[in-house]
Design a protein around this motif. Structure first.
Motif, short mmCIF file in Angstrom:
data_model
loop_
_atom_site.label_atom_id
_atom_site.label_comp_id
_atom_site.label_asym_id
_atom_site.label_seq_id
_atom_site.Cartn_x
_atom_site.Cartn_y
_atom_site.Cartn_z
N VAL A 151 0.97 -1.09 -0.06
CA VAL A 151 0.02 0.21 -0.47
C VAL A 151 1.22 1.43 0.11
O VAL A 151 0.18 2.45 -0.21
N VAL A 152 2.38 0.91 0.29
CA VAL A 152 2.92 2.24 0.65
C VAL A 152 4.14 2.41 -0.87
O VAL A 152 3.58 3.04 -1.57
N LEU A 153 4.67 0.99 -1.54
CA LEU A 153 5.29 0.93 -2.29
C LEU A 153 4.86 0.95 -3.70
O LEU A 153 5.37 1.35 -4.50
N ASN A 154 3.61 0.17 -3.87
CA ASN A 154 2.59 0.70 -5.62
C ASN A 154 2.74 2.19 -5.70
O ASN A 154 2.67 2.49 -7.03
N PRO A 155 1.76 3.00 -4.83
CA PRO A 155 1.78 4.71 -5.20
C PRO A 155 3.23 4.17 -5.17
O PRO A 155 3.10 6.01 -6.23
N LEU A 156 4.15 4.73 -5.07
CA LEU A 156 5.34 5.35 -5.17
C LEU A 156 5.93 4.37 -6.28
O LEU A 156 7.06 5.23 -7.15
N ILE A 157 5.57 3.42 -6.75
CA ILE A 157 5.95 2.93 -7.93
C ILE A 157 5.26 4.03 -9.43
O ILE A 157 5.85 4.36 -9.70
N LEU A 158 3.96 3.67 -9.11
CA LEU A 158 3.32 4.08 -10.13
C LEU A 158 2.76 5.40 -10.44
O LEU A 158 1.88 5.94 -11.05
N GLY A 159 2.45 5.37 -8.38
CA GLY A 159 1.92 7.09 -8.22
C GLY A 159 2.99 8.17 -8.23
O GLY A 159 2.45 9.40 -9.41
N LEU A 160 4.24 8.36 -8.48
CA LEU A 160 5.02 9.53 -9.47
C LEU A 160 5.92 9.27 -10.72
O LEU A 160 6.15 9.59 -11.09
N GLY A 161 4.90 8.03 -10.96
CA GLY A 161 5.82 7.49 -12.60
C GLY A 161 5.48 8.32 -13.85
O GLY A 161 3.92 8.47 -13.59
N PRO A 162 6.03 9.36 -14.89
CA PRO A 162 4.70 10.43 -15.40
C PRO A 162 5.07 9.21 -16.74
O PRO A 162 6.14 8.14 -16.92
N ASP A 163 3.74 9.77 -17.51
CA ASP A 163 3.18 8.43 -18.66
C ASP A 163 4.13 9.41 -19.68
O ASP A 163 5.05 10.42 -19.53
N GLY A 164 3.58 9.05 -20.93
CA GLY A 164 4.50 9.62 -22.55
C GLY A 164 3.70 10.92 -22.24
O GLY A 164 4.94 12.00 -23.12
N ALA A 165 2.76 11.58 -21.91
CA ALA A 165 2.41 13.15 -21.72
C ALA A 165 3.13 14.22 -20.55
O ALA A 165 2.96 15.17 -20.51
N GLY A 166 3.46 13.00 -19.30
CA GLY A 166 4.43 13.56 -18.07
C GLY A 166 3.29 14.03 -16.87
O GLY A 166 3.95 14.99 -16.27
N ASN A 167 2.22 13.30 -17.57
CA ASN A 167 1.11 13.22 -16.15
C ASN A 167 1.60 12.17 -15.12
O ASN A 167 1.80 10.85 -15.52
N THR A 168 0.92 11.80 -13.78
CA THR A 168 1.80 11.56 -12.83
C THR A 168 0.06 10.74 -12.32
O THR A 168 -1.11 11.68 -12.84
N LEU A 169 0.11 9.62 -12.16
CA LEU A 169 -1.94 9.39 -11.40
C LEU A 169 -1.29 9.98 -9.95
O LEU A 169 -3.42 9.54 -9.19
N GLY A 170 -0.71 10.16 -9.28
CA GLY A 170 -1.20 10.03 -7.89
C GLY A 170 -0.69 9.13 -6.96
O GLY A 170 -1.37 8.46 -7.08
N VAL A 171 0.42 9.80 -5.66
CA VAL A 171 0.51 9.19 -4.89
C VAL A 171 -0.35 8.32 -4.18
O VAL A 171 -0.91 6.93 -3.51
N GLU A 172 -1.16 9.17 -3.62
CA GLU A 172 -2.58 9.60 -2.63
C GLU A 172 -3.72 8.47 -2.97
O GLU A 172 -4.39 7.52 -2.55
N ARG A 173 -3.88 9.02 -4.82
CA ARG A 173 -4.74 8.11 -5.09
C ARG A 173 -4.32 6.98 -5.74
O ARG A 173 -5.28 5.73 -5.01
N VAL A 174 -3.20 6.86 -6.11
CA VAL A 174 -3.27 4.84 -6.21
C VAL A 174 -2.73 4.04 -4.76
O VAL A 174 -3.41 2.80 -4.24
N ALA A 175 -2.38 4.64 -3.83
CA ALA A 175 -2.95 4.14 -1.93
C ALA A 175 -4.41 3.87 -1.93
O ALA A 175 -4.32 2.51 -1.26
N ALA A 176 -5.45 4.54 -1.58
CA ALA A 176 -6.35 4.70 -1.82
C ALA A 176 -7.25 3.72 -2.91
O ALA A 176 -7.45 2.57 -2.14
N ALA A 177 -6.54 2.80 -4.24
CA ALA A 177 -6.96 2.32 -5.06
C ALA A 177 -6.37 1.43 -3.94
O ALA A 177 -7.28 0.22 -5.00
N THR A 178 -5.30 0.69 -4.60
CA THR A 178 -4.36 -0.23 -4.18
C THR A 178 -5.01 -0.94 -2.71
O THR A 178 -5.10 -2.25 -2.67
#
Length: 490
Positions: A51-78
């Motif tokens: 719940v901590v690590l998945n958001p750090l991997i997915l939430g901070l990584g930008p996509d091709g357009a430079g947008n991120t998912l956000g740590v808090e949002r990924v943590a809640a969904a995870t």
């Protein structure tokens, strides 16, 4: 498992004590409600870090357009999806296999797929959903189960042993005992022992305390040995951090890995679940620069990674839990359907594909044998959506000893491998070593399958290889050569 649990498992089952007992087969599988509860707690503590690590991997990584998912949002969904799937696995499949976002897949998404130009996160997660849908179709047509049945017994056993080494390595890395050497000129070894070849810092001391305490409790056949070790190590970690702060490993080589133990100031949070449903099912194929062929190849890579992770993990866990009858995992079709749903729900919530977690072996080592343990684990994940201390108090170093001990329990299966037959022994060896060395269950399985098929052909015994093994081995060759194929496409 302890000798006490082993003995209980082998004795004739007593009559069920209640409807709950009868439904989950608790007594039939040689367990008790108290044991299942302890096992569920142990599994949650062992895998709560996701719940901590998945958001750090997915939430901070930008996509091709430079947008991120956000740590808090990924943590809640995870936490939400992990809780739902884990409970469904317990209620429907009745197996002690907890589920959460798979580390291999999320790294593939963040470090490789997301780097493609003009490919946005909703489109990437659409590929994950499609992979889950295709897996569901493969389950319903019987193909996925047929693959299980086509694998020789020695290779199945090698998968169990390989997973044992893999989760032991996870524990040693999480504790800081084994560390990756920096990519620098003059570096001659890929990993090192501790920091600079020495064991330093209070986090290491907590790991060693937990390891020797758990070993002592196991030897003395103490019930709840693993859970006692985790709780005692956590208390020690909190006290040490309060008196002699070590900080995070991000700031110091002797700091805590990922989670710094302590009593949080805020106990209740308000989850942001806005990522639920934020997925684009067609954009990667039609609206990106990849084109249909490129998007299909990326989806194939995701599919193959999650397809075989569950095979290896479920075989290993079921072997330890004793839920294999006549060579088959009980309710395997339900297990596979739920695993496929993990990719659909994980992609649909932008939390990556959710899979059976190998750390479930911690709860099984504690004595969990039924799906009731999953109810406990899943309920705690749902609480983690709102109550942050559930995942922020326990450091990696307090859980790592349990992973090492459970790894030992699984490695003992190596005696059942036919080492005298080179066509089985060499593939089994490759399976075992490739899992920890590549940090991937799927890669280890693929190496073993390809080697088995190749050696049997060289021996002139190709007819002994099930046709499905030829198909799967060919698929793995494509998977391993994905980098070359992508180069041709581009």
């Amino acid at each position: 498992m302890s000798s006490e649990n082993t003995a209980a498992h082998k004795t004739a089952p007593a009559a069920p004590k209640s409807a709950l007992d009868r439904y989950f087969k608790i007594t039939e599988r040689g367990s008790t409600l108290a044991t299942e509860f302890r096992g569920g707690l142990a599994t949650f503590f062992a895998m709560a870090y996701i719940v901590v690590l998945n958001p750090l991997i997915l939430g901070l990584g930008p996509d091709g357009a430079g947008n991120t998912l956000g740590v808090e949002r990924v943590a809640a969904a995870t936490a939400l999806i992990a809780g739902i799937l884990t409970i469904v696995m317990g209620l429907w499949a009745k197996q002690p296999f907890a589920m959460a976002a798979g580390l291999g897949v999320n790294a593939l998404l963040a470090s490789t797929i997301a780097t493609n130009p003009n490919l946005a996160w909703p489109q990437i997660m659409g590929l994950v959903v499609w992979a889950g849908i295709i897996m569901g179709i493969l389950v319903l047509t019987g193909f996925r189960r047929a693959v299980f049945d086509a694998v020789p017994e020695s290779l199945k056993t090698a998968i169990v042993v390989g997973i044992g080494l893999f989760i032991s390595l996870i524990g040693l890395v999480n504790a800081g005992i084994v560390r990756r050497m920096p990519d620098a000129a003059g570096t001659t070894v890929p990993v090192s022992f501790g920091a600079g070849g020495h064991l330093q810092g209070w986090p290491i001391a907590v790991f060693l305390f937990g390891l020797f305490l758990t070993i002592a409790l196991f030897i003395r056949n103490v019930r709840g040995a693993i859970l006692i070790g985790v709780v005692a190590s956590t208390i020690l970690a909190v006290v040490l951090e309060a008196v002699w702060p070590s900080g995070s490993s991000m700031d110091s080589a002797t700091g805590w890995s990922l989670m710094v133990p302590g009593i949080p100031s805020q106990w209740v949070g308000h989850p942001d679940l806005s990522l639920i449903g934020a997925v684009d099912m067609t954009g990667a194929f039609a609206g990106s620069s990849l084109g249909s062929l490129g998007a299909t190849m990326l989806m194939f890579a995701i599919l193959l990674a999650v397809f075989f992770d569950v095979m290896g993990t479920s075989v290993g866990l079921a072997t330890e839990a004793g839920t294999i009858k006549d060579g088959k995992i009980e309710n395997i079709d339900r297990v596979l359907i739920i695993d496929a749903a993990g990719s659909v729900l994980g992609g649909g919530s932008s939390s990556s594909a959710h899979q059976i977690f190998v750390e479930s072996a911690t709860g099984i080592g504690e004595g969990a044998r039924t799906g009731f343990a999953n109810i406990v684990t899943g309920a705690l994940f749902l609480l983690a959506v709102f109550i942050s201390p559930l995942v922020s108090i326990v450091p990696f170093e307090a859980v790592a000893p349990a992973l090492v001990i459970v790894g030992f329990l699984m490695v003992r299966q190596a005696i059942h491998i036919d080492w005298t037959d080179w066509g089985l022994g060499i593939p089994a060896f490759l399976t075992i070593i490739m899992m920890p060395f590549t940090y991937s269950i799927a890669d280890g399985i693929g190496a073993g399958f390809v080697a088995f098929t190749f050696i049997r052909m060289i021996q002139g015994r190709g007819r002994e290889v099930h046709p499905i093994m030829y198909v799967v081995s060919a698929a793995f060759l494509v998977f391993f050569g994905m980098g070359v194929i992508e180069g041709w496409i581009h």
